[in-house]
Write a protein that holds these residues in place. Structure first.
Motif, PDB file in Angstrom:
ATOM      1  N   TYR A   1       1.002  -1.301   0.134  1.00  0.00           N
ATOM      2  CA  TYR A   1      -0.120   0.006  -0.068  1.00  0.00           C
ATOM      3  C   TYR A   1       0.964   1.239   0.198  1.00  0.00           C
ATOM      4  N   HIS A   2       0.860   1.984  -1.075  1.00  0.00           N
ATOM      5  CA  HIS A   2       1.455   3.527  -1.164  1.00  0.00           C
ATOM      6  C   HIS A   2       0.763   4.189  -2.029  1.00  0.00           C
ATOM      7  N   LEU A   3       1.172   5.472  -2.319  1.00  0.00           N
ATOM      8  CA  LEU A   3       0.459   6.599  -3.089  1.00  0.00           C
ATOM      9  C   LEU A   3       0.121   6.255  -4.478  1.00  0.00           C
ATOM     10  N   GLY A   4       1.375   5.227  -5.123  1.00  0.00           N
ATOM     11  CA  GLY A   4       1.244   4.677  -6.518  1.00  0.00           C
ATOM     12  C   GLY A   4       0.179   3.750  -6.534  1.00  0.00           C
ATOM     13  N   GLN A   5      -0.486   3.353  -5.342  1.00  0.00           N
ATOM     14  CA  GLN A   5      -1.478   2.134  -5.754  1.00  0.00           C
ATOM     15  C   GLN A   5      -3.035   2.766  -5.473  1.00  0.00           C
ATOM     16  N   VAL A   6      -3.093   4.048  -5.590  1.00  0.00           N
ATOM     17  CA  VAL A   6      -4.241   4.799  -5.314  1.00  0.00           C
ATOM     18  C   VAL A   6      -4.614   5.722  -6.276  1.00  0.00           C
ATOM     19  N   LEU A   7      -5.648   5.531  -6.960  1.00  0.00           N
ATOM     20  CA  LEU A   7      -6.143   6.595  -8.178  1.00  0.00           C
ATOM     21  C   LEU A   7      -6.924   7.755  -7.377  1.00  0.00           C
ATOM     22  N   TYR A   8      -6.622   8.940  -7.889  1.00  0.00           N
ATOM     23  CA  TYR A   8      -7.227  10.091  -7.475  1.00  0.00           C
ATOM     24  C   TYR A   8      -8.067  10.583  -8.554  1.00  0.00           C
ATOM     25  N   THR A   9      -9.667  10.623  -8.404  1.00  0.00           N
ATOM     26  CA  THR A   9     -10.711  10.951  -9.332  1.00  0.00           C
ATOM     27  C   THR A   9     -10.826  12.318  -9.397  1.00  0.00           C
ATOM     28  N   GLY A  10     -10.343  13.247  -8.466  1.00  0.00           N
ATOM     29  CA  GLY A  10     -10.542  14.695  -8.554  1.00  0.00           C
ATOM     30  C   GLY A  10     -11.416  14.866  -7.084  1.00  0.00           C
ATOM     31  N   LYS A  11     -12.171  13.743  -6.793  1.00  0.00           N
ATOM     32  CA  LYS A  11     -13.218  14.097  -5.431  1.00  0.00           C
ATOM     33  C   LYS A  11     -12.715  12.942  -4.547  1.00  0.00           C
ATOM     34  N   ASP A  12     -12.222  11.892  -5.102  1.00  0.00           N
ATOM     35  CA  ASP A  12     -12.209  10.768  -4.156  1.00  0.00           C
ATOM     36  C   ASP A  12     -10.822  10.077  -4.721  1.00  0.00           C
ATOM     37  N   PHE A  13     -10.716   8.853  -3.903  1.00  0.00           N
ATOM     38  CA  PHE A  13      -9.543   7.758  -4.329  1.00  0.00           C
ATOM     39  C   PHE A  13     -10.298   6.445  -4.636  1.00  0.00           C
ATOM     40  N   ILE A  14      -9.391   5.797  -5.466  1.00  0.00           N
ATOM     41  CA  ILE A  14      -9.762   4.404  -5.766  1.00  0.00           C
ATOM     42  C   ILE A  14      -8.464   3.490  -5.388  1.00  0.00           C
ATOM     43  N   ILE A  15      -8.713   2.545  -4.744  1.00  0.00           N
ATOM     44  CA  ILE A  15      -7.685   1.509  -4.426  1.00  0.00           C
ATOM     45  C   ILE A  15      -7.444   0.443  -5.319  1.00  0.00           C
ATOM     46  N   ILE A  16      -6.038   0.523  -5.765  1.00  0.00           N
ATOM     47  CA  ILE A  16      -5.902  -0.654  -6.933  1.00  0.00           C
ATOM     48  C   ILE A  16      -4.772  -1.681  -6.514  1.00  0.00           C
ATOM     49  N   ASP A  17      -4.668  -2.607  -7.349  1.00  0.00           N
ATOM     50  CA  ASP A  17      -3.156  -3.410  -7.341  1.00  0.00           C
ATOM     51  C   ASP A  17      -3.207  -4.068  -5.979  1.00  0.00           C
ATOM     52  N   PHE A  18      -3.811  -5.021  -5.777  1.00  0.00           N
ATOM     53  CA  PHE A  18      -3.854  -6.067  -4.553  1.00  0.00           C
ATOM     54  C   PHE A  18      -2.798  -7.186  -4.566  1.00  0.00           C
ATOM     55  N   GLU A  19      -1.916  -6.998  -5.823  1.00  0.00           N
ATOM     56  CA  GLU A  19      -1.182  -8.190  -5.974  1.00  0.00           C
ATOM     57  C   GLU A  19      -0.057  -8.296  -4.741  1.00  0.00           C
TER      58      GLU A  19
END
Length: 491
Positions: free
Chosen positions: A345-363
């Protein structure tokens, strides 16, 4: 063989053997081109050319088919049509979830965009509908990325892309290996790392304009938790809108952990209590990984340039104290449960939509074995990873400013206390929101002392893991985890 229209491409599985360690299997999509098609590939994606070949006397090339939109379209058809492809030794099988039909909703998926090559995988997008990740290394067994995405989708967690389908490879009667994962595409402005660096540029510009020196505390775990337990200080106002964003990220992280801890029936996800035996096992694991990092640092320290060499020796001199601090994880019974975590878990594993965050890459961390990445861990493992990522971001931003020809050395020096202030306020803001959202969740230690000790040892272990990573990959960045260790031990 993969049929793409009237063309036939292939997925080649390459077994790579090593002098030490187990062999690994890699996915290599192959296509053949001659004439005008060859010229087009060479002109547009010359880096994808693998070899010049002659087939039936005709010259041409073999190239990586992942750059070809036709191959990407064929992968989507394989998954969406739930098709099976038989190879020489195994079978590829596509499957979908209810998300697939719901997302399409009668529409046609847009044409595939060219592949984007990442560190370990390759991805494709299909307009604003789907995102497909092709796993370049095949590992038999449950892929944590697919497994976690499926669980979070089925349990209604809205802050991760929903799982739409998979492509699996099975050889004989062996266990299946994930070859690709299809997800609903989420529109974003980029990852949270880029968003954070942009915010730091504005923060530093404002700091230079304001001048002065902010009040900075020590960055030890105890100080961060104390700061998180207090109302925001005047220094927090300097962070601007980013502080509200990071507090939102803290809440989303706690909500993710709450979902991951919510199912006592599914064995792979059912929370497990800390036990005295587990605490001892955790200590031994931390002790061993820390010892490896220090041994590597000791071997490489003499080759480092000054002043990095002095920093390395300073860290080496603290090994005994750090090992003693790690032992504190066995000092008292920790009342909490272990859960499945993000794992990397780090900042590169989170997308910013402009209003919220989407968590990705659970590998999970790709360097760790598959079984180890599926272990249940303290939820604070992810928290420690994100706190270290904040430290990396502000350090990288400071390093970038120092590298610019227009930035004066005196400016960089004057910004160092502002950088430490930013990290402390952002880390405290994230912790404050995370702990408030989690409340009395069973995945957090019941006692404040247990919370502090567990977070402290996980932060130290993460920083020492980073030492090994940077020594092997980016020696110029080694100063970041070394500075993190120095701050964590209270200097």
């Amino acid at each position: 063989p993969v049929r793409a229209g009237e063309r036939v491409m292939h997925i080649l599985l390459v077994s790579v053997g090593y002098t030490e360690g187990d062999p690994e299997v890699y996915v290599l999509p192959l296509a053949h081109a001659t004439g005008a098609a060859e010229k087009s590939v060479r002109a547009q994606r010359g880096d994808a050319v693998i070899a010049q070949v002659q087939l039936a006397g005709k010259p041409g090339i073999l190239y990586d088919a992942s750059v070809d939109p036709a191959f990407a379209a064929a992968l989507l058809e394989l998954i969406g049509g739930r098709r099976r492809l038989r190879g020489q030794q195994g079978v590829l099988r596509g499957s979908t979830t209810p998300v697939y039909r719901r997302t399409l909703n009668g529409r046609e998926a847009a044409p595939a965009e060219p592949a984007r090559v990442e560190q370990t995988n390759t991805s494709f997008t299909y307009g604003d509908v789907f995102f497909l990740k092709l796993y370049r290394r095949l590992e038999a067994g449950e892929n944590p990325d697919v497994e976690m995405s499926r669980f979070l989708t089925e349990h209604g967690f809205p802050y991760t892309p929903a799982l739409a389908g998979t492509l699996e490879y099975r050889r004989g009667s062996g266990r299946a290996a994930a070859a690709a994962m299809l997800q609903e595409r989420v529109e974003s402005q980029g990852d949270a790392w880029s968003y954070t660096l942009d915010a730091l540029d504005r923060y530093f510009e404002n700091a230079l304009a304001v001048g002065g020196t902010p009040r900075v505390r020590r960055a030890s775990t105890a100080e961060l938790l104390q700061l998180a337990g207090e109302p925001p200080t005047p220094e927090a106002a300097r962070i601007g809108a980013y502080l509200q964003s990071v507090q939102l990220l803290g809440r989303r992280t706690a909500q993710m952990h709450a979902v991951l801890a919510s199912d006592d029936e599914e064995r792979a996800f059912a929370p497990e209590p800390f036990s005295v035996l587990y605490q001892r096992s955790l200590y031994q694991s931390l002790r061993n990984s820390t010892g490896r990092a220090f041994r590597l640092l000791a071997r490489q320290a003499g080759k480092l340039p000054e002043p990095l060499r002095a920093e390395a020796r300073r860290a080496l001199a603290q090994e005994a104290d750090i090992q003693k601090r790690l032992r504190q994880v066995t000092a008292e019974k920790i009342e909490a449960v272990r859960i499945r975590c993000h794992g990397d878990y780090h900042l590169g594993q989170v997308l910013y939509t402009g209003k919220d965050f989407i968590i990705i890459d659970f590998e999970g961390e790709p360097a760790r074995p598959l079984g180890e990445r599926r272990l249940k861990r303290p939820a604070l493992y992810d928290v420690a990873g994100m706190l270290r990522s904040f430290h990396y971001a502000v350090s990288a931003a400071l390093m970038n400013r120092a590298a610019r020809s227009t930035s004066r050395e005196s400016d960089t020096a004057s910004l160092e206390p502002w950088a430490r202030c930013w990290y402390q306020q952002v880390a405290a803001g994230f912790l404050r929101a995370y702990l408030a959202e989690a409340g009395d969740a069973r995945f957090l230690p019941r006692s404040q002392s247990g919370l502090e000790v567990l977070l402290d040892v996980l932060l130290l272990e993460k920083a020492l893991y980073e030492v090994g990573y940077e020594l092997n990959n980016r020696p110029d960045w080694l100063w970041i985890p070394l500075a993190g260790i120095r701050e964590l031990v209270g200097e």
